[in-house]
Design an enzyme around this catalytic site. Structure first.
Site, PDB file in Angstrom:
ATOM      1  N   ARG A 190     118.016  75.975  67.302  1.00  0.00           N
ATOM      2  CA  ARG A 190     117.119  75.308  68.257  1.00  0.00           C
ATOM      3  C   ARG A 190     117.072  73.802  67.988  1.00  0.00           C
ATOM      4  NH1 ARG A 190     113.045  79.758  67.718  1.00  0.00           N
ATOM      5  NH2 ARG A 190     111.635  78.410  66.586  1.00  0.00           N
TER       6      ARG A 190
ATOM      7  N   GLU B 158      99.754  72.344  59.557  1.00  0.00           N
ATOM      8  CA  GLU B 158     100.132  73.698  59.983  1.00  0.00           C
ATOM      9  C   GLU B 158     100.760  74.464  58.813  1.00  0.00           C
ATOM     10  OE1 GLU B 158     102.384  73.740  63.680  1.00  0.00           O
ATOM     11  OE2 GLU B 158     103.535  75.456  62.960  1.00  0.00           O
TER      12      GLU B 158
ATOM     13  N   ASP C 140     110.300  79.079  74.984  1.00  0.00           N
ATOM     14  CA  ASP C 140     109.779  77.771  75.351  1.00  0.00           C
ATOM     15  C   ASP C 140     109.004  77.974  76.653  1.00  0.00           C
ATOM     16  OD1 ASP C 140     110.718  76.101  73.310  1.00  0.00           O
ATOM     17  OD2 ASP C 140     112.735  76.120  74.163  1.00  0.00           O
TER      18      ASP C 140
ATOM     19  N   TYR D 279     110.702  84.578  71.198  1.00  0.00           N
ATOM     20  CA  TYR D 279     110.312  83.172  71.200  1.00  0.00           C
ATOM     21  C   TYR D 279     110.661  82.600  72.572  1.00  0.00           C
ATOM     22  CZ  TYR D 279     110.225  78.251  69.894  1.00  0.00           C
ATOM     23  OH  TYR D 279     109.954  76.910  69.826  1.00  0.00           O
TER      24      TYR D 279
ATOM     25  N   ARG E  79     105.147  86.209  62.392  1.00  0.00           N
ATOM     26  CA  ARG E  79     104.638  85.176  61.493  1.00  0.00           C
ATOM     27  C   ARG E  79     103.373  84.645  62.139  1.00  0.00           C
ATOM     28  NH1 ARG E  79     105.976  84.695  56.430  1.00  0.00           N
ATOM     29  NH2 ARG E  79     105.878  82.406  56.375  1.00  0.00           N
TER      30      ARG E  79
ATOM     31  N   ARG F   4     104.105  71.140  58.784  1.00  0.00           N
ATOM     32  CA  ARG F   4     104.086  69.883  59.542  1.00  0.00           C
ATOM     33  C   ARG F   4     102.653  69.428  59.771  1.00  0.00           C
ATOM     34  NH1 ARG F   4     107.032  72.517  64.888  1.00  0.00           N
ATOM     35  NH2 ARG F   4     105.748  74.369  64.975  1.00  0.00           N
TER      36      ARG F   4
ATOM     37  N   ARG G 238     123.595  65.878  66.999  1.00  0.00           N
ATOM     38  CA  ARG G 238     124.200  64.867  67.894  1.00  0.00           C
ATOM     39  C   ARG G 238     124.925  63.790  67.103  1.00  0.00           C
ATOM     40  NH1 ARG G 238     118.557  63.982  69.984  1.00  0.00           N
ATOM     41  NH2 ARG G 238     118.294  65.679  71.466  1.00  0.00           N
TER      42      ARG G 238
HETATM   43  N1  UDP Z   1     113.829  73.575  60.937  1.00  0.00           N
HETATM   44  C1  UDP Z   1     113.981  73.072  59.658  1.00  0.00           C
HETATM   45  N2  UDP Z   1     113.551  71.806  59.390  1.00  0.00           N
HETATM   46  C2  UDP Z   1     112.967  71.026  60.324  1.00  0.00           C
HETATM   47  C3  UDP Z   1     112.812  71.537  61.633  1.00  0.00           C
HETATM   48  C4  UDP Z   1     113.249  72.829  61.911  1.00  0.00           C
HETATM   49  O1  UDP Z   1     114.463  73.752  58.768  1.00  0.00           O
HETATM   50  O2  UDP Z   1     112.568  69.895  60.001  1.00  0.00           O
HETATM   51  C5  UDP Z   1     114.300  74.969  61.221  1.00  0.00           C
HETATM   52  C6  UDP Z   1     113.211  75.995  60.898  1.00  0.00           C
HETATM   53  O3  UDP Z   1     113.838  77.182  60.453  1.00  0.00           O
HETATM   54  C7  UDP Z   1     112.541  76.199  62.229  1.00  0.00           C
HETATM   55  C8  UDP Z   1     113.726  76.122  63.199  1.00  0.00           C
HETATM   56  O4  UDP Z   1     114.588  75.130  62.597  1.00  0.00           O
HETATM   57  O5  UDP Z   1     111.870  77.442  62.310  1.00  0.00           O
HETATM   58  C9  UDP Z   1     113.386  75.775  64.615  1.00  0.00           C
HETATM   59  O6  UDP Z   1     112.708  74.534  64.640  1.00  0.00           O
HETATM   60  P1  UDP Z   1     111.771  74.081  65.830  1.00  0.00           P
HETATM   61  O7  UDP Z   1     111.418  72.659  65.620  1.00  0.00           O
HETATM   62  O8  UDP Z   1     112.411  74.483  67.104  1.00  0.00           O
HETATM   63  O9  UDP Z   1     110.513  74.979  65.555  1.00  0.00           O
HETATM   64  P2  UDP Z   1     109.222  75.246  66.470  1.00  0.00           P
HETATM   65  O10 UDP Z   1     108.668  73.920  66.835  1.00  0.00           O
HETATM   66  O11 UDP Z   1     109.677  76.022  67.623  1.00  0.00           O
HETATM   67  O12 UDP Z   1     108.344  75.979  65.542  1.00  0.00           O
END
Ligand code: UDP
Length: 359
Positions: free
Chosen positions: A156, A289, A339, A337, A233, A264, A160
């Protein structure tokens, strides 16, 4: 035609369906278990600061699907917010996703776009990036090593060879200017829609439905967890009001190292840069979080997709498939999941399918 339908669950899937079916002339009863509509996109505006707090974690609307963008724009105006995510690692702050800004800063190099692929083909470079930005964050988020989770989850995050630090690839993005709650209120503001909150849907004995039902609650709960609960989760949010106008200078910072227990920190005011008074107000709200294992009774957030849960889901889906008049959808119903735009897309498709069959 049978003129009455039930939409059970007033999240984004249910509210979209309710609206389309109401416009097609159906009498729609929306049943919502919670006292309020909006599912996990629900927000609360802090009365002192005017900050829109995302009660269930940050939601950013982003899509490249024209029909979905057109649909939501019938109800709200978006503020043009473009999502950026920063990552705090080893005492430094980097721009995600994995692009030129992060790679050049992390390795202390000055690669051009054409050099990125060759550089990242080197296994040691890939491993260094993965170990720094993905390994620990993923363990905190999923309680497992990255090798043990479904690879589609990490995919996800875009990769780039440019300095584009927009987190999403989608062309259309933003936050409703009038707030997320207004989107749901307006979706359901139709003379053919009746909303009943604090009202959980239950299958009647024998599973015989007297009108079409569109259900977006947990599929296992619908059948009394007959085969056991599907694993999730869950998240815990630690929200704090601070006496500064701006605490972190951006909406989301990922803490990708293992010494910080949360995944985060959100600072919600940054989602509305157009609200000058809120931005300048000398207080802010941050939210840390934490991701933890789910126990029955906890709020389900992320489905834990693996072979075992897929087999369990298939059993519940088979039961649902035997019930005439029942359509199951949404994140909780499909154990997927989603969006927000994909949920709307799925609801538009389910409504179209239903209307074509019932003309
Ligand atoms: N992920 C990571 N480091 C980051 C951001 C994402 O390892 O800084 C991995 C992590 O396993 C996460 C997944 O990528 O569950 C998807 O990230 P996304 O930002 O899409 O998570 P969401 O915001 O959907 O929870």
């Amino acid at each position: 035609m049978e003129n009455r339908v039930i939409v059970a669950g007033a999240g984004i899937w249910g509210c979209t369906l309710a609206r389309i079916l109401a416009e097609a002339g159906y009498r729609v009863e929306v049943l919502e278990k919670r006292p309020v509509i909006g599912g996990n996109v629900r927000c609360e505006t802090d009365p002192e600061t005017g900050i829109e707090v995302h009660v269930y974690g940050s939601h950013i609307f982003h899509t490249h699907i024209p029909e979905v963008w057109e649909f939501v724009n019938r109800f709200v105006r978006f503020n043009g917010y473009q999502h950026k995510v920063l990552a705090r690692h080893g005492g430094k702050t980097y721009f995600l996703p994995l692009g030129l800004a992060l790679i050049n800063q992390f390795f202390g190099v000055e690669l051009t776009p054409g050099e990125v692929a060759g550089f990242m083909a080197e296994e040691s470079h890939r491993t260094a990036i993965f170990d720094a930005f993905f390994r620990n964050y993923t363990s905190k988020q999923w309680g497992k090593a990255p090798e043990e989770i479904d690879p589609s989850i990490i995919r996800r995050v875009p990769v780039r060879a440019t300095y584009d630090v927009n987190y999403f690839n989608d062309y259309h993005q933003g936050i409703p200017e009038s707030g997320y709650n207004s989107l749901f209120e307006r979706l359901l503001a139709h003379e053919n829609i009746e909303i009943k909150t604090n009202c959980a849907f239950e299958l009647p004995p024998g599973g015989k439905l007297d009108c079409p039902v569109f259900y977006s609650g947990p599929i296992d709960a619908l059948f009394g967890f007959k085969f056991g609960p599907l694993p999730w989760r869950t998240l815990r949010f630690e929200t704090e009001k601070l006496d500064v106008a701006d605490a972190q200078g951006t909406s989301v910072v990922n803490y990708v190292d293992s010494d910080v227990p949360y995944t985060r920190q959100h600072e919600y005011k940054h989602y509305h840069p157009e609200l000058k008074a809120v931005m300048e107000f000398p207080k802010t709200i941050v939210c840390r979080e934490y991701s933890t294992a789910w126990q029955p009774g906890d709020e389900p957030y992320y489905p834990v997709n693996n072979e075992e849960s897929a087999a369990l889901l298939a059993k519940y889906e088979a039961l649902a498939g035997e019930i005439p008049n029942l359509t199951v959808g949404g994140r909780l119903g499909q154990y997927r999941y989603f969006d927000m735009d994909k949920s709307i897309e799925a609801a538009l498709a389910a409504a179209k399918n239903f209307l074509e069959k019932n003309q």
